[in-house]
Enzyme design. Structure first.
Site, PDB file in Angstrom:
ATOM      1  N   TYR A  79      17.498  29.964   7.111  1.00 37.20           N
ATOM      2  CA  TYR A  79      16.443  30.735   7.773  1.00 37.20           C
ATOM      3  C   TYR A  79      16.594  30.728   9.289  1.00 37.20           C
ATOM      4  O   TYR A  79      16.850  29.690   9.897  1.00 37.20           O
ATOM      5  CB  TYR A  79      15.068  30.134   7.454  1.00 37.20           C
ATOM      6  CG  TYR A  79      14.625  30.301   6.026  1.00 37.20           C
ATOM      7  CD1 TYR A  79      14.566  31.550   5.423  1.00 37.20           C
ATOM      8  CD2 TYR A  79      14.241  29.188   5.280  1.00 37.20           C
ATOM      9  CE1 TYR A  79      14.134  31.687   4.112  1.00 37.20           C
ATOM     10  CE2 TYR A  79      13.804  29.314   3.976  1.00 37.20           C
ATOM     11  CZ  TYR A  79      13.755  30.572   3.396  1.00 37.20           C
ATOM     12  OH  TYR A  79      13.326  30.697   2.106  1.00 37.20           O
ATOM     13  N   LYS A 114       0.851  -1.200   0.000  1.00 40.19           N
ATOM     14  CA  LYS A 114       0.000   0.000   0.000  1.00 40.19           C
ATOM     15  C   LYS A 114       0.885   1.249   0.000  1.00 40.19           C
ATOM     16  O   LYS A 114       2.091   1.166   0.284  1.00 40.19           O
ATOM     17  CB  LYS A 114      -0.909  -0.019   1.235  1.00 40.19           C
ATOM     18  CG  LYS A 114      -0.153  -0.018   2.562  1.00 40.19           C
ATOM     19  CD  LYS A 114      -1.063  -0.348   3.746  1.00 40.19           C
ATOM     20  CE  LYS A 114      -0.275  -0.369   5.041  1.00 40.19           C
ATOM     21  NZ  LYS A 114      -1.063  -0.871   6.177  1.00 40.19           N
TER      22      LYS A 114
END
Ligand SMILES: *Cc1c(COP(=O)(O)O)cnc(C)c1O
Length: 399
Positions: free
Chosen positions: A277, A42
Site C-alpha cells: 500500500y 497479568k
C-alpha cells in the site's frame, strides 16, 4: 516439529520457552533473596500465555503470582495452579464472590472495598488474606498515606478477613537518573513511615512489598519481603539503563518469546518497483521479495516499516519492502537470496548469528518492550517449548 502443527495453517506463531522462564525466575529469586519472588502474569503473562509462564516461574522459585483482574486469577485456578495469586487492583464489588471462590488474594484500598469483600468472605471456608495498597507517589491506585490506618483497621475488624501485607508501587524505578532515584527513595521513605505508623498503632504489616522488576534489580532497599517481577521474568530489561546495569553485573536474563513465521509467497521484482500500500519504498536493486503472513492485526505495528523495521530471513537482517498490512508484510530479501516458500522468518528471536529483541522493536518504535510483547495478537498461536538442553549451559542449573 510436531508441536508446530497447530500453527501450520496460519504460518505465524510465537514460541514460548519455559526453560527461559525457569532460568529467569531462578536468577530473580537469587537477586531478591531473602525476599520472596512474585511472578507477575497479568495480561495473559505479558502475551506469553499465563498458565505456562506461571508454572515455569513457580518451578524456578517464585512462590507468589500476581494478576490485574479477578478473571485472570480464576483462569489460573481453572488451569490447576494453586499458588497464592495476588490481584493487583481492588476488585469491583461484583467481582468479590468470584475472588473468594477462586481463593485469590485481593488488594484493597477503600472502605467500600473492605465492606464488599467482607460480605463475600462470609462464604469462605477460611479467612481471606488482604494486601492493602498505599499510594506513595505513583498516583494511580492505592489509599492515601493519611487513610491507610482507617483501611487496615477496617480489614482487621472485619470478620473473615486478615491483614496479610502492606504494599506500594514505584513510579520511576527503571530510571537511574539522579532526580528519579531521589523520587524512588522518597517513595520508599513514605512507605517506611506508613509501616512504622501501623506498627505504632498495634497493627504491624506481616509482610511488605514495593518492587517491580526495576525496583528488584536497581533498588535493593525496595526488595523488602517480596518483589513483584514481570518484564524481567520474560527476559527483557525494564529499561535500557537497567539492562546496562544487569549486563555490568553479569546477570543474564533470557528472552522467553520468539515471534516467527513462514514465507508464504516469493517473487522477483525489478529495481524501482514499490511493493504494498502507498508504494512507499522503491526497491534499491532487483530483489527477491518474500510475503510473510503476519501483519498489524498480529502485533507488527504499521509504524514498523516507517522506522526501518527488519526481519531475519536465512540468517540475515532484511528490511521491509513496503507498508505493513493487516495480515501480511513484504520483505526485501536482496538481489540474490535463495528464499523459498516455507522458509522461517524471525520477527523477534534468534536466527543463526543474528537476533532481534522485543527491546530492539521498542527502541525503534519509541515504546517499551512491554507494549511490544503484549501487542502480539490473539491470532498468533503460542507454542510452548522447553529448551532446557541448550538453555541451561549459562546458568549451570539442571532441570
Ligand atoms: C505490572 C506490575 C508489576 C510488574 O512490573 P514489571 O515492571 O513488569 O516488573 C509489579 N507491580 C504492579 C503493581 C504492577 O502493576
Amino acid at each position: 516439529m510436531g508441536e508446530r502443527e497447530g500453527a501450520a495453517g496460519r504460518g505465524a506463531w510465537a514460541e514460548i520457552d519455559v526453560a527461559a522462564v525457569r532460568h529467569n525466575a531462578r536468577v530473580l529469586a537469587g537477586v531478591a533473596a531473602p525476599a520472596r519472588l512474585c511472578a507477575v502474569v497479568k495480561a495473559d503473562g505479558y502475551g506469553h500465555g499465563a498458565p505456562a509462564v506461571a508454572r515455569a516461574a513457580l518451578d524456578g522459585g517464585a512462590t507468589w503470582l500476581a494478576v490485574a483482574l479477578v478473571e485472570e486469577g480464576a483462569a489460573l485456578r481453572a488451569a490447576g495452579i494453586d499458588a497464592p495469586v495476588l490481584v493487583l487492583s481492588e476488585p469491583p464489588p461484583e467481582a468479590m464472590d468470584e475472588l473468594v471462590a477462586a481463593s485469590l488474594t485481593p488488594t484493597l484500598y477503600s472502605l467500600e472495598g473492605v465492606r464488599a469483600l467482607e460480605d463475600a468472605a462470609r462464604l469462605a471456608p477460611a479467612p481471606v488474606g488482604v494486601h492493602v495498597k498505599v499510594d506513595t507517589g505513583m498516583h494511580r491506585v492505592g489509599a492515601d498515606v493519611d487513610d491507610v490506618l482507617k483501611v487496615v483497621s477496617a480489614v482487621r475488624d472485619a470478620p473473615g478477613l486478615t491483614f496479610e501485607a502492606l504494599w506500594t508501587h514505584l513510579a520511576v524505578a527503571e530510571s537511574l537518573e539522579e532526580a528519579d532515584r531521589a523520587y524512588t527513595a522518597e517513595q520508599l521513605r513514605r512507605f517506611a513511615e506508613v509501616r512504622d505508623a501501623l506498627a505504632a498503632a498495634g497493627i504491624p504489616a506481616p509482610m511488605a512489598h514495593a518492587a517491580n522488576s526495576a525496583g528488584a534489580v536497581a533498588h535493593p532497599a525496595a526488595r523488602l519481603d517480596m518483589v513483584r517481577c514481570g518484564i524481567a521474568l520474560y527476559g527483557e530489561a525494564p529499561s535500557p539503563a537497567v539492562g546496562e546495569m544487569l549486563r555490568a553485573a553479569g546477570v543474564g536474563l533470557r528472552p522467553v518469546l520468539a515471534f516467527k513465521a513462514r514465507v508464504s509467497f516469493v517473487r522477483r521484482l525489478r529495481a524501482g518497483e514499490s511493493p504494498s500500500y502507498g508504494r512507499r519504498r522503491p526497491l534499491p536493486a532487483d530483489a527477491t521479495v518474500a510475503t510473510v503472513p503476519v501483519g498489524y492485526a498480529d502485533g507488527v505495528p504499521r509504524r514498523w516499516f516507517d522506522v526501518g523495521g527488519t526481519v531475519l530471513v536465512g540468517g540475515r537482517r532484511c528490511p521491509l519492502a513496503g507498508t505493513v498490512t493487516m495480515d501480511q508484510i513484504v520483505v526485501d530479501c536482496g538481489p540474490d537470496a535463495p528464499v523459498a516458500v516455507g522458509d522461517e522468518v524471525v520477527l523477534i528471536g534468534r536466527q543463526g548469528a543474528e537476533s532481534l529483541a522485543a527491546g530492539d522493536w521498542a527502541d525503534a518504535l519509541g515504546t517499551i518492550s512491554y507494549e511490544v510483547l503484549c501487542g502480539i495478537g490473539p491470532r498468533v498461536p503460542r507454542v510452548v517449548v522447553d529448551r532446557e538442553a541448550d538453555g541451561d549451559r549459562a546458568g549451570g542449573a539442571g532441570a
